[in-house]
Structure formats: C-alpha cells, structure tokens
Design an enzyme around this catalytic site. Structure first.
Site, short mmCIF file in Angstrom:
data_model
loop_
_atom_site.label_atom_id
_atom_site.label_comp_id
_atom_site.label_asym_id
_atom_site.label_seq_id
_atom_site.Cartn_x
_atom_site.Cartn_y
_atom_site.Cartn_z
N SER A 75 0.80 -1.22 0.00
CA SER A 75 0.00 0.00 0.00
C SER A 75 0.83 1.27 0.00
O SER A 75 0.30 2.34 -0.25
CB SER A 75 -0.93 0.02 1.21
OG SER A 75 -0.17 0.08 2.39
N LYS A 95 0.86 4.38 6.90
CA LYS A 95 0.26 5.20 5.85
C LYS A 95 0.80 6.62 5.98
O LYS A 95 1.52 6.95 6.90
CB LYS A 95 -1.28 5.23 5.99
CG LYS A 95 -1.94 3.88 5.89
CD LYS A 95 -2.07 3.43 4.46
CE LYS A 95 -2.69 2.07 4.36
NZ LYS A 95 -1.76 0.97 4.54
#
Lengths: 136, 214
Positions: free
Chosen positions: B52, B101
């Site tokens: 990701s 993230k």
C-alpha cells in the site's frame, strides 16, 4: 539501578493496571463529578479482548482529542444495532446505527451532559485503554 | 551522515551493550524494562509489509521487506503531526493490526476523496486525520474507512534502515537534479520527477484549513 526500577514500575502501570483520579459530570450518578479514585485494569483486556461486555465501564483515549482520556460505558459491541439517542436530545429517538467491525458504542451515564458516541460516532476498539474495576 | 542516523545507532548500542555482559540469564532479563520503555517512548524498528505504500516503501524492485525506524516520542509526547508524514497507526477496523500510511490532511482540511469513499469531498473533523497509502489501488486507508482519530496514530517513520540500498530518510523530494546528459543520472531524474508529481497530486487534493496563530 534506579532507572530500571522506574521503568519496571512504569511498565506495570502501563500494562497491568493503575489507580487513577478522574472527574467530570458525564458519569453521574455512578461516578462523582468532583473526583473519584478508581482502579483501572489493563491486563484482562490485553489477555482476553473478548471479555469486553456490554455495560462495562471503559477508559478510552478520546477520538476527538489525542490528549484527553475519557471514561464511558460500553453500550454496543461490533455488529450490534444501537439506538443512537433514546432521550432524543442529539438525534431523533428512532434513529439506529449498526456498530461496525472493530468499533464500540460508548455512552455516558449522565446522558444530559455527556459527550460520547452520540457526538463522535462509534469508537475504534484500539483506543480502549482499560476497564474500570473498582472504586477506592 | 545525517545526525538523525547517528542518534539512532547510538541508541541501539546503548541497548545491546548490557546484553553482552558476563553473567547470562538474569542480567539479560534485568534490562528488559528499560529496553521496553525506550522502545515505547522513543524509537523502535518495524518491518513494513504490503503494497500500500509503493513506491515509497516496499517497491516491487526490492527483494526485502523494508525495515523502518519509527519515532514514538514525536507522536506520544510532542504530538507533532504534519501533513505528508508517514506514520504507523492502529487500524480502526482491527485493533491488533498496525498500518503504515501517510497523513494527507489534518483536522479542518477539505479533501477530495478517492473511490470507494462515498462523498467526493469531505472536511476532516476535529481531532482526526485523513490517511492514505501511496498506492491508491492497493491501500486500506481513509478512502475505505474515513477519517481516523489522531489518538490511533502511534509513531512516525524516520528512516528506512534495511535494505541498505534503500537506506535513507528522505521521503519528500525537494531538489531534482536536472542534468540528464549522463545516462546513469537520467533515470534518477525521472524517478525524482515522478515522486515530485505524486507529492503534488497528494497536496492539490487537500485544501488546508485557514489556521489562526495558535
């Protein structure tokens, strides 16, 4: 060494349990507004996260302010359908939500003066710090 | 060598030195509380897995999963959140999972969201942040579960420490070397420009809230 002892004490308080002072009117009449000394239990939730039950008093980090720690009651577990506000103050009393996976629904006992899941929605379970076990 | 790296390696030396002392067993266990507290409040290492955050972390070209040095002090004690930081946070959907993230927007900012988020624009509520992975098609981030409370964020990525070819602490490109005459440098220029473009794409989707002097 003193440093090591301090660290060990801190670890005990962090991972096993602690005694802390709390105040605020949102949990009347269960907990007094002017201040209560309570025992927090962090270990049982770490060892057995499934032991969280509806009706438990939990201490969580506030989802709207990273510096605040709040104490509320668990009303809904993941998957439950919860009535948002039975008193009708913050939402029509017919409104219901489904608590998503990994979240819980919190409500203060003093519903007239409590900022809880009626304001900020379901709370992620990762924010739970401990369960309140006893009052001193 | 940047000063940050020196600080991290001296911390590691401080931690490993007591473990190699003479009497085994008790000596090792004795220092565990200090090690845990240092790792809880200051820096610790984490292995980053998943796609990701490509191409910033774990690119396809790399054989290893990246190991990153994360700074807990900045988040736990100083509460220093900035847009563009790569952070490690607990997943709101699964309390046992840690996600890595990037903070794209903070409270009060208006964000243009990506699918599958239902609203095309959102204002991030107070005390929450909008996080996204750098790879929008393979990322489990705020576009899936909405803005996350700042209290879930645990630490900030300081540097990638493994593999050595990807060692470094520059995650925001600032200077691009435009000298493309040398063929070896040409691809570096294009990669750097691509990174700049990605950063611009992230920042143009966020309209920062007007801040009064706080």
């Amino acid at each position: 060494q003193l440093v090591n002892l301090a660290c060990a004490t801190h670890l005990f308080l962090e991972y096993v349990g602690t005694v802390s002072l709390m105040s605020g009117p949102s949990m009347l009449p269960t907990l007094a507004s002017s201040g209560e000394v309570v025992v927090e239990d962090k270990l049982s939730l770490r060892l057995n996260p499934a032991s969280l039950a509806r009706g438990d008093l939990v201490v969580v980090r506030s989802p709207i302010n990273p510096t605040l720690i709040v104490c509320k009651r668990v009303i809904g577990l993941p998957g439950d359908v919860v009535c948002v506000d039975p008193t009708g103050l913050k939402a029509p009393s017919t409104e219901h939500v489904i608590v998503p996976k990994g979240h819980i629904w919190l409500c203060g006992d003093n519903m007239l003066y409590s900022r809880d899941s009626r304001d900020y929605g379901p709370v992620p379970m990762a924010l739970i710090r401990s369960k309140l076990v006893a009052r001193v | 060598m940047p000063p940050r790296h020196r600080q991290a390696s001296s911390w590691l030396k401080l931690v490993t030195l007591p473990k190699f002392s003479t009497t085994p067993g008790w000596r090792h266990i004795y220092w565990f509380p200090t090690v845990f507290v240092v790792s809880y409040y200051f820096y610790n290492l984490k292995i980053v897995s998943g796609r990701s955050m490509q191409p910033t972390l774990n690119p396809d070209a790399s054989l290893w999963r990246d190991v990153g040095l994360f700074n807990r002090y900045a988040i736990h004690t100083k509460l220093d959140f900035n847009r563009g930081d790569i952070v490690a946070l607990r997943s709101p959907e699964d309390p046992n999972r840690i996600l890595v993230k990037r903070i794209v927007a903070l409270a009060g900012d208006r964000v243009k969201t990506l699918p599958p988020y239902p609203n095309p624009e959102i204002v991030v509520p107070q005390g929450q942040a909008w996080i996204e992975g750098d790879e929008p098609f393979h990322s489990d981030d705020s576009n899936r579960f909405g803005p996350v409370p700042l209290s879930l964020i645990e630490s900030r990525l300081v540097a990638v420490v493994w593999p050595p070819s990807r060692f470094g602490h520059q995650f925001q490109p600032t200077i691009v070397d435009k000298d493309i005459s040398n063929p070896n440098k040409h691809s570096a220029y294009r990669l750097a420009m691509a990174e700049l473009e990605r950063q611009r794409w992230r920042t143009t989707r966020v309209a920062a809230a007007p801040r009064s002097s706080l």
